[in-house]
Design a protein around this motif. Structure first.
Motif, PDB file in Angstrom:
ATOM      1  N   SER A 157      82.613 -51.735  75.190  1.00 44.97           N
ATOM      2  CA  SER A 157      82.984 -52.831  75.775  1.00 44.97           C
ATOM      3  C   SER A 157      83.886 -52.407  76.937  1.00 44.97           C
ATOM      4  O   SER A 157      84.518 -53.819  77.042  1.00 44.97           O
ATOM      5  CB  SER A 157      83.535 -54.115  74.335  1.00 44.97           C
ATOM      6  OG  SER A 157      81.916 -54.864  74.083  1.00 44.97           O
ATOM      7  N   ASP A 158      84.602 -51.207  76.643  1.00 41.85           N
ATOM      8  CA  ASP A 158      84.962 -51.782  78.161  1.00 41.85           C
ATOM      9  C   ASP A 158      85.039 -51.283  79.424  1.00 41.85           C
ATOM     10  O   ASP A 158      85.188 -51.405  80.559  1.00 41.85           O
ATOM     11  CB  ASP A 158      86.853 -50.107  77.302  1.00 41.85           C
ATOM     12  CG  ASP A 158      85.057 -48.888  76.903  1.00 41.85           C
ATOM     13  OD1 ASP A 158      83.825 -48.995  76.707  1.00 41.85           O
ATOM     14  OD2 ASP A 158      85.288 -47.997  77.897  1.00 41.85           O
ATOM     15  N   LEU A 159      83.650 -50.785  79.005  1.00 43.68           N
ATOM     16  CA  LEU A 159      82.748 -50.985  80.742  1.00 43.68           C
ATOM     17  C   LEU A 159      82.979 -52.039  80.805  1.00 43.68           C
ATOM     18  O   LEU A 159      82.227 -52.599  81.771  1.00 43.68           O
ATOM     19  CB  LEU A 159      82.037 -49.868  80.701  1.00 43.68           C
ATOM     20  CG  LEU A 159      82.191 -48.343  79.937  1.00 43.68           C
ATOM     21  CD1 LEU A 159      81.081 -47.182  79.969  1.00 43.68           C
ATOM     22  CD2 LEU A 159      83.222 -47.802  81.282  1.00 43.68           C
ATOM     23  N   MET A 160      82.273 -52.864  79.702  1.00 41.58           N
ATOM     24  CA  MET A 160      81.040 -53.856  80.062  1.00 41.58           C
ATOM     25  C   MET A 160      81.693 -54.875  78.401  1.00 41.58           C
ATOM     26  O   MET A 160      80.595 -54.329  77.249  1.00 41.58           O
ATOM     27  CB  MET A 160      79.868 -54.615  80.380  1.00 41.58           C
ATOM     28  CG  MET A 160      79.455 -55.613  80.675  1.00 41.58           C
ATOM     29  SD  MET A 160      77.295 -55.406  81.745  1.00 41.58           S
ATOM     30  CE  MET A 160      77.657 -54.336  83.291  1.00 41.58           C
ATOM     31  N   ASP A 161      81.064 -56.367  78.665  1.00 39.70           N
ATOM     32  CA  ASP A 161      81.465 -56.569  77.043  1.00 39.70           C
ATOM     33  C   ASP A 161      80.084 -56.715  77.363  1.00 39.70           C
ATOM     34  O   ASP A 161      78.528 -57.036  77.550  1.00 39.70           O
ATOM     35  CB  ASP A 161      81.926 -58.442  77.556  1.00 39.70           C
ATOM     36  CG  ASP A 161      81.803 -59.512  76.266  1.00 39.70           C
ATOM     37  OD1 ASP A 161      82.733 -58.580  75.547  1.00 39.70           O
ATOM     38  OD2 ASP A 161      81.740 -60.689  76.107  1.00 39.70           O
ATOM     39  N   TYR A 168      77.429 -42.394  83.531  1.00 38.50           N
ATOM     40  CA  TYR A 168      77.106 -43.550  83.467  1.00 38.50           C
ATOM     41  C   TYR A 168      78.589 -44.544  83.565  1.00 38.50           C
ATOM     42  O   TYR A 168      78.365 -46.042  84.075  1.00 38.50           O
ATOM     43  CB  TYR A 168      75.866 -44.054  82.399  1.00 38.50           C
ATOM     44  CG  TYR A 168      76.805 -44.087  80.938  1.00 38.50           C
ATOM     45  CD1 TYR A 168      78.606 -44.140  80.295  1.00 38.50           C
ATOM     46  CD2 TYR A 168      76.806 -42.609  80.356  1.00 38.50           C
ATOM     47  CE1 TYR A 168      78.574 -44.989  79.339  1.00 38.50           C
ATOM     48  CE2 TYR A 168      77.815 -42.491  78.998  1.00 38.50           C
ATOM     49  CZ  TYR A 168      78.339 -43.719  78.630  1.00 38.50           C
ATOM     50  OH  TYR A 168      79.193 -42.758  77.492  1.00 38.50           O
ATOM     51  N   GLU A 169      79.434 -43.960  82.492  1.00 34.16           N
ATOM     52  CA  GLU A 169      80.830 -45.208  83.102  1.00 34.16           C
ATOM     53  C   GLU A 169      81.042 -45.039  84.823  1.00 34.16           C
ATOM     54  O   GLU A 169      81.897 -46.637  84.571  1.00 34.16           O
ATOM     55  CB  GLU A 169      82.061 -44.021  82.449  1.00 34.16           C
ATOM     56  CG  GLU A 169      82.144 -43.721  80.605  1.00 34.16           C
ATOM     57  CD  GLU A 169      82.324 -43.495  80.422  1.00 34.16           C
ATOM     58  OE1 GLU A 169      83.997 -42.447  80.758  1.00 34.16           O
ATOM     59  OE2 GLU A 169      82.742 -42.749  79.206  1.00 34.16           O
ATOM     60  N   ALA A 170      81.442 -44.178  85.750  1.00 34.03           N
ATOM     61  CA  ALA A 170      81.852 -44.700  86.841  1.00 34.03           C
ATOM     62  C   ALA A 170      80.443 -45.253  87.338  1.00 34.03           C
ATOM     63  O   ALA A 170      80.755 -46.757  88.473  1.00 34.03           O
ATOM     64  CB  ALA A 170      81.694 -43.487  88.082  1.00 34.03           C
TER      65      ALA A 170
END
Length: 104
Positions: free
Chosen positions: A58-62, A98-100
């Motif tokens: 969720s830190d990247l997208m809810d 993927y995070e970026a």
């Protein structure tokens, strides 16, 4: 046990196509690439039963979850429990960061 419907979103479909083309380019064997892509799709389809797995990011997208499909690929997906659906957003292969990509 209720089953969830699994949907591949346009970016995930493009990722699978890119993986196929990359493997064909590297190996010269379209059948090998096709079989691998089908295995990845099959692993994603397994999310229809018990989709709440993998790592919650969720830190990247809810609500985003990351699930390893094998030792070289991961799926990024969302689960809508109210609609009993799983949306495969992306399939990342070979160490793609993927995070970026998700964070942008």
């Amino acid at each position: 046990m209720d089953k969830y419907r699994v949907y591949f979103m346009p970016d995930a479909i493009k990722d699978l196509e890119d993986i196929y083309l990359y493997i064909v380019e590297q190996s010269g064997f379209p059948e090998r690439a096709w079989n691998y892509m089908e295995r990845l799709k099959s692993k994603c389809q397994e999310l229809e039963t018990f989709p709440i797995r993998g790592q919650l990011r969720s830190d990247l997208m809810d609500g985003l979850r990351i699930y390893p499909l094998d030792n070289k690929a991961v799926a990024a997906f969302l689960v809508d429990e109210a609609d009993s659906t799983v949306q495969i957003l992306n399939v990342f292969y070979g160490g793609r960061h993927y995070e970026a990509l998700i964070d942008s």
